[in-house]
Design an enzyme around this catalytic site. Structure first.
Site, short mmCIF file in Angstrom:
data_model
loop_
_atom_site.label_atom_id
_atom_site.label_comp_id
_atom_site.label_asym_id
_atom_site.label_seq_id
_atom_site.Cartn_x
_atom_site.Cartn_y
_atom_site.Cartn_z
N HIS A 20 0.91 -1.10 -0.08
CA HIS A 20 -0.04 -0.40 -0.05
C HIS A 20 0.49 0.87 -0.02
CE1 HIS A 20 -4.05 1.90 0.51
NE2 HIS A 20 -3.12 2.78 1.14
N HIS A 60 -5.48 4.72 10.46
CA HIS A 60 -4.44 5.59 10.56
C HIS A 60 -4.78 6.81 11.60
CE1 HIS A 60 -6.27 6.11 6.81
NE2 HIS A 60 -6.41 7.19 7.09
N ASP A 83 -6.31 17.63 9.55
CA ASP A 83 -7.64 17.16 9.65
C ASP A 83 -7.78 16.37 7.85
OD1 ASP A 83 -8.77 17.97 11.60
OD2 ASP A 83 -10.27 19.47 10.75
FE LIG Z 1 -7.46 8.93 5.03
#
Ligand SMILES: [Fe+2]
Length: 384
Positions: free
Chosen positions: A263, A300, A306
């Site tokens: 990934h 995560h 944000d």
């Molecule tokens: Fe994310």
């Protein structure tokens, strides 16, 4: 824009006499950013660009914040934002902080009877639905579905849409929006490992030069207010310019994805950067090819960012029921990750058709009244 562009007619040197066919002078304007340190262009006007006739209305367009300190994940149904006739009135700020506004808009009018200038912010306008022409004093750009248009602060523009059915995702940035520095060499040229190159970045090609006087309204945005200023000459009266400061377009469909055996983290999707947030493009791509790979992302913690995802098209691998036009907001401070089942479901898949735009802000975002009108308040419990 980090490379040189020239359009129309300009004199052989800066700051020298440049005359019209009748012998009168053109009026030079140095148009710079970040004081005299940022990108700039030198343009030549038919009329002096300083002829203010009248200052009319001044009114606030500041967002109404309802959650200044937000720790809740939200889904926003972006297509529930009601279409509105006027371009500026249609722009609804859903998330905001002191660095940026994140805005949804569905304008219906095919054009405006005024010009617009944002003096506070660069604007990144992502075209989800609609096509047309961005008309500016530095030339025009045709746009269609999937285009990012970057309009640096201060560039006067209007938008002509082809139809009344338009959906825009807009980020207004108080900091200049650039392509990522790590993809450029010390001259500014995009490097071989960049997911896009200069050929993918569309510059204005057609310059409108109107030698007209009369009354021309420019709606100027400054400090979250609109000031309606009447000018005595047409704002698009430039006969030529050169420099690095001009609007440009880039199609998300031209973003070449970077993939790997396992990934790949979000920075491989990065498209734009500022001092205050990044913009990433998630595009159709082959999945990871390690025999034991898990294509869906791991959980995560964006402890200090944000994360805003705007879903454009395709099936999004990590979410169970996400639809185009929706926004997910995952606030800094708490972990997030794939929906139940999505992690397992992704194993063995070879490709994804997902298309999305991500904005990660380094300061927390505040939730506005407009966001609450289209919010899924239960979304934060959807991992149970
Ligand atoms: Fe994310």
């Amino acid at each position: 824009m980090p490379f040189y562009h020239k359009l129309g007619n300009i004199p052989p040197k800066r700051h020298i006499q440049f005359r019209k066919p009748n012998g009168e002078l053109y009026y030079e304007q140095l148009f710079g950013t970040v004081g005299f340190d940022g990108m700039y262009s030198n343009m030549y006007h038919v009329h002096r660009p300083t002829q203010v006739k009248e200052i009319k209305r001044q009114y606030s367009v500041a967002p109404k914040v309802v959650k200044p300190n937000n720790m809740q994940s939200y889904r926003l149904y972006g297509f529930d934002v009601a279409p509105e006739k006027d371009y500026l009135e249609s722009r609804k700020i859903v998330l905001t902080n002191t660095d940026c506004h994140i805005t949804l808009a569905s304008p219906q009018n095919k054009t405006q009877d005024y010009f617009y200038k944002n003096t506070d912010s660069d604007e990144m306008i992502f075209i989800h639905k609609g096509s047309g022409t961005l008309r500016t004093l530095l030339g025009n750009l045709d746009f269609k579905y999937g285009d990012y248009i970057v309009v640096p602060r201060g560039i006067i523009y209007k938008i002509d849409f082809d139809t009344e059915d338009n959906r825009l995702f807009i980020v207004e940035s108080r900091r200049p929006i650039y392509t990522p520095k790590r993809y450029r060499n010390w001259f500014g040229q995009l490097l071989e490992h960049s997911p896009f190159c200069e050929r993918d970045l569309r510059r204005p090609e057609k310059l409108e030069t109107h030698d007209e006087t009369g009354e021309f309204i420019i709606k100027v945005k400054k400090r979250d207010e609109i000031i309606e200023m009447v000018y005595a000459s047409h704002p698009f009266d430039v006969v030529g310019y050169d420099g690095y400061n001009y609007p440009y377009a880039f199609s998300i469909h031209d973003f070449e994805p970077i993939t790997g055996r396992i990934h790949q983290p979000p920075p491989v999707h990065q498209t734009f950067e500022t001092d205050a947030f990044v913009v990433c493009s998630f595009v159709p791509r082959l999945y990871d090819y390690h025999p034991l790979s898990i294509p869906a992302p791991y959980n995560h913690s964006n402890i200090d960012s944000d994360e805003v995802l705007y879903y454009v098209d395709g099936d999004f691998m990590s979410r169970n029921d996400v639809k185009p036009g929706q926004i997910s907001l995952h606030p800094a401070g708490i972990p997030h990750g794939p929906h139940p089942g999505a992690y397992e479901r992704s194993i063995g898949k070879t490709e994804t058709k997902e298309l999305a735009v991500m904005v990660d802000t380094f300061k927390p975002l505040m939730v506005t009244e407009e966001a609450m009108k289209i919010a899924d308040e239960k979304y934060y419990q959807s991992w149970l």
